[in-house]
Scaffold this motif. Structure first.
Motif, PDB file in Angstrom:
ATOM      1  N   LYS A  56       0.833  -1.197   0.000  1.00  0.00           N
ATOM      2  CA  LYS A  56       0.000   0.000   0.000  1.00  0.00           C
ATOM      3  C   LYS A  56       0.869   1.249   0.000  1.00  0.00           C
ATOM      4  CE  LYS A  56      -3.681   2.191   2.357  1.00  0.00           C
ATOM      5  NZ  LYS A  56      -4.774   2.441   2.983  1.00  0.00           N
ATOM      6  N   ALA A  57       0.516   2.217  -0.822  1.00  0.00           N
ATOM      7  CA  ALA A  57       1.254   3.483  -0.887  1.00  0.00           C
ATOM      8  C   ALA A  57       1.171   4.209   0.452  1.00  0.00           C
ATOM      9  CB  ALA A  57       0.699   4.352  -2.001  1.00  0.00           C
ATOM     10  N   LEU A  98       6.347   5.025   0.349  1.00  0.00           N
ATOM     11  CA  LEU A  98       6.092   4.236  -0.857  1.00  0.00           C
ATOM     12  C   LEU A  98       5.139   4.979  -1.782  1.00  0.00           C
ATOM     13  CD1 LEU A  98       5.621   0.749   0.862  1.00  0.00           C
ATOM     14  CD2 LEU A  98       7.625   1.553  -0.419  1.00  0.00           C
ATOM     15  N   ARG A  99       5.583   5.173  -3.013  1.00  0.00           N
ATOM     16  CA  ARG A  99       4.753   5.817  -4.028  1.00  0.00           C
ATOM     17  C   ARG A  99       4.249   4.754  -4.993  1.00  0.00           C
ATOM     18  NH1 ARG A  99       9.445   8.936  -3.864  1.00  0.00           N
ATOM     19  NH2 ARG A  99      10.052   8.171  -5.905  1.00  0.00           N
ATOM     20  N   PRO A 100       3.026   4.910  -5.530  1.00  0.00           N
ATOM     21  CA  PRO A 100       2.501   3.912  -6.464  1.00  0.00           C
ATOM     22  C   PRO A 100       3.465   3.684  -7.627  1.00  0.00           C
ATOM     23  CG  PRO A 100       0.783   5.451  -5.831  1.00  0.00           C
ATOM     24  CD  PRO A 100       2.077   6.005  -5.288  1.00  0.00           C
ATOM     25  N   VAL A 123       3.565  -1.200  -5.775  1.00  0.00           N
ATOM     26  CA  VAL A 123       2.948  -0.365  -4.744  1.00  0.00           C
ATOM     27  C   VAL A 123       1.658   0.186  -5.346  1.00  0.00           C
ATOM     28  CG1 VAL A 123       3.191   1.653  -3.263  1.00  0.00           C
ATOM     29  CG2 VAL A 123       5.196   0.227  -3.764  1.00  0.00           C
ATOM     30  N   PRO A 125      -1.998   2.407  -5.169  1.00  0.00           N
ATOM     31  CA  PRO A 125      -2.468   3.654  -4.529  1.00  0.00           C
ATOM     32  C   PRO A 125      -3.326   3.390  -3.306  1.00  0.00           C
ATOM     33  CG  PRO A 125      -3.115   3.568  -6.865  1.00  0.00           C
ATOM     34  CD  PRO A 125      -2.469   2.275  -6.513  1.00  0.00           C
TER      35      PRO A 125
END
Length: 125
Positions: A56-57, A98-100, A123, A125
């Motif tokens: 998860k982002a 964490l970025r998508p 990852v 959104p």
């Protein structure tokens, strides 16, 4: 018997010296005391395992456990995450944003990536 003991003593001395040569301290991360909800990542020769993806982002605490027999490091390419010098049997903890997207995770110690020590994570959104 004396010669055999001398060899064991020499091997033990070498093991102590090698264990002390960690190549420097961690550039990122710290000794791990797992936070609640932390994601545990396992490294061994020659694999990196996450408990599952997609992740998860957002902010996440990663606990990188080196369950191998030699030192490893941990790099998420494209996110600027790099944790150096995780000794055999040791662990490090790092908080990341964490970025998508899809990212390669590697151990970039010379020869480790080439031996297959990498994985891909997603990852969401």
């Amino acid at each position: 018997m004396g010669r055999r003991m001398g060899r064991w003593a020499a091997l033990a001395a070498v093991a102590v010296i090698v264990a002390g040569c960690g190549g420097g301290g961690p550039r990122g991360g710290q000794p791990a005391a797992p936070a609640e909800g932390a994601i545990t990542v396992t490294e061994t020769e020659w694999a990196i395992r996450f408990p599952g993806t997609p992740l998860k982002a957002g902010k996440a605490t990663l606990v990188i456990r080196n369950e191998g027999t030699i030192e490893h490091n941990f790099v998420i390419q494209g996110l600027g995450v790099e944790v150096d010098a995780i000794p055999a049997g040791g662990s490090r903890q790092v908080t990341v944003d964490l970025r998508p997207g899809t990212y390669e995770v590697v151990c970039n110690i010379p020869g480790h990536l080439e031996a297959g020590m990498k994985t891909t994570i997603t990852v969401a959104p």
